[in-house]
Motif scaffolding. Sequence first.
Motif, PDB file in Angstrom:
ATOM      1  N   LEU A   1       4.150  11.447 -24.617  1.00 35.98           N
ATOM      2  CA  LEU A   1       5.029  10.356 -24.187  1.00 35.98           C
ATOM      3  C   LEU A   1       4.226   9.263 -23.481  1.00 35.98           C
ATOM      4  N   ASP A   2       4.629   8.012 -23.693  1.00 36.56           N
ATOM      5  CA  ASP A   2       3.985   6.883 -23.008  1.00 36.56           C
ATOM      6  C   ASP A   2       4.237   6.974 -21.511  1.00 36.56           C
ATOM      7  N   GLY A   3       3.195   6.750 -20.727  1.00 38.15           N
ATOM      8  CA  GLY A   3       3.332   6.761 -19.267  1.00 38.15           C
ATOM      9  C   GLY A   3       3.005   8.098 -18.636  1.00 38.15           C
ATOM     10  N   VAL A   4       2.670   9.094 -19.466  1.00 39.68           N
ATOM     11  CA  VAL A   4       2.318  10.428 -18.946  1.00 39.68           C
ATOM     12  C   VAL A   4       0.805  10.525 -18.842  1.00 39.68           C
ATOM     13  N   ALA A   5       0.325  10.895 -17.643  1.00 35.52           N
ATOM     14  CA  ALA A   5      -1.115  11.024 -17.422  1.00 35.52           C
ATOM     15  C   ALA A   5      -1.607  12.427 -17.731  1.00 35.52           C
ATOM     16  N   SER A   6      -0.859  13.435 -17.286  1.00 35.78           N
ATOM     17  CA  SER A   6      -1.292  14.821 -17.524  1.00 35.78           C
ATOM     18  C   SER A   6      -0.088  15.753 -17.446  1.00 35.78           C
TER      19      SER A   6
ATOM     20  N   ASN B   1       0.831  -1.212   0.000  1.00 36.53           N
ATOM     21  CA  ASN B   1       0.000   0.000   0.000  1.00 36.53           C
ATOM     22  C   ASN B   1       0.863   1.259   0.000  1.00 36.53           C
ATOM     23  N   VAL B   2       1.939   1.224   0.814  1.00 36.88           N
ATOM     24  CA  VAL B   2       2.834   2.387   0.891  1.00 36.88           C
ATOM     25  C   VAL B   2       3.499   2.634  -0.453  1.00 36.88           C
ATOM     26  N   LEU B   3       3.969   1.555  -1.087  1.00 32.57           N
ATOM     27  CA  LEU B   3       4.624   1.699  -2.384  1.00 32.57           C
ATOM     28  C   LEU B   3       3.664   2.260  -3.429  1.00 32.57           C
ATOM     29  N   GLU B   4       2.427   1.762  -3.426  1.00 33.86           N
ATOM     30  CA  GLU B   4       1.437   2.277  -4.376  1.00 33.86           C
ATOM     31  C   GLU B   4       1.172   3.756  -4.128  1.00 33.86           C
TER      32      GLU B   4
ATOM     33  N   SER C   1       1.205   8.050 -15.310  1.00 34.82           N
ATOM     34  CA  SER C   1       0.300   6.907 -15.172  1.00 34.82           C
ATOM     35  C   SER C   1       1.091   5.640 -14.886  1.00 34.82           C
ATOM     36  N   GLU C   2       2.373   5.649 -15.203  1.00 34.97           N
ATOM     37  CA  GLU C   2       3.259   4.515 -14.949  1.00 34.97           C
ATOM     38  C   GLU C   2       4.501   5.039 -14.240  1.00 34.97           C
ATOM     39  N   ALA C   3       4.535   4.890 -12.894  1.00 36.28           N
ATOM     40  CA  ALA C   3       5.650   5.440 -12.128  1.00 36.28           C
ATOM     41  C   ALA C   3       6.980   4.800 -12.511  1.00 36.28           C
ATOM     42  N   GLN C   4       6.937   3.536 -12.964  1.00 33.67           N
ATOM     43  CA  GLN C   4       8.176   2.844 -13.320  1.00 33.67           C
ATOM     44  C   GLN C   4       8.851   3.455 -14.547  1.00 33.67           C
ATOM     45  N   GLU C   5       8.102   4.260 -15.321  1.00 29.57           N
ATOM     46  CA  GLU C   5       8.646   4.851 -16.534  1.00 29.57           C
ATOM     47  C   GLU C   5       9.270   6.218 -16.294  1.00 29.57           C
TER      48      GLU C   5
ATOM     49  N   VAL D   1      11.704   6.081  -4.332  1.00 26.70           N
ATOM     50  CA  VAL D   1      11.061   4.797  -4.593  1.00 26.70           C
ATOM     51  C   VAL D   1      12.089   3.670  -4.636  1.00 26.70           C
ATOM     52  N   GLU D   2      13.232   3.919  -5.276  1.00 26.73           N
ATOM     53  CA  GLU D   2      14.273   2.892  -5.363  1.00 26.73           C
ATOM     54  C   GLU D   2      14.787   2.510  -3.983  1.00 26.73           C
TER      55      GLU D   2
END
Length: 304
Positions: free
Chosen positions: A82-87, A48-51, A129-133, A168-169
Amino acid sequence: MSSLIYFFTESLKGFARNLSTALGSIITIFLSLLIIGIFLIGGLVVSNVLESVESKVSITAYVSDDASEADIQTLQQYIGGLDGVASVSFTTKEQALEKFKNSMTSNPEIVDQLDGQNPLPASIDVELSEAQEVEAIASAIESNDTFRKICDNKTEPADSLKYGQKTVERLFSLTNYIRYIGLALIALLIFIAFVFINNTIRLSILARRKEIAIMRLVGASNNFIRGPFLMEGTLHAIIGAALAILCLQLLRMFAIPHVQSTLQWLPIDISGRSYLFIYGVLVVAGLLIGLLGSAMAMRRYLKV
């Protein structure tokens, strides 16, 4: 049905006959399952914390004061594609100063030291939208010609980009270490539980060796002879699992709500369905420990 009643009755006799060893077996299973349960709950909390942290990972691209509106819009359009960008949004110097003042309401003297000046740059704020990116997106922005043209640090464009990937890392690294330590501890406790159950069943076999010999003479089947010992191991496992579940339920009812009220910023809320799943895992794990420990003891000490 009568056989099950006989197995249960004989397992209770074995339990009473080797009470101290049986209690040691139950306590070991209880502690093993309790720690497994705590780590499962901890794993859900960490998830939950990571999310929560990942949902807050964003990129801020600072732009110079002389950047033109056309260049800013061009860069915003590029980033938005760009892919992974929400706004993508734009924060002016005035808006940045206003946010700073609102965040410093408890320390107004810091705002007073600005003496009416506004040292804060305007920025393009990127929600993901994709934090890993985040690394790939940051690299794409840094290499963009328009960004290099209007960033507030043209000699080092990378310094004009801020994002929280390092946080995050570090969090992932810490949780991995905790997970490895937890798995090692759980494996050790399960091994100890196997040893205790093995010894308990071995003592029961030795105490009933004459009865077992008579049962063989009258033609009792191997499964009938094994039954009470398997039931005894199952009984230890069920009691140990019940104690572990009871402790976790008390933890859920009293300790976790207190932590939630104290650390309201920490997302540690776990659904009732998740708790039921964890309790089911503990029961299954306890039964496996009890049955396998009993089976290993019988294979070694009961030649049937």
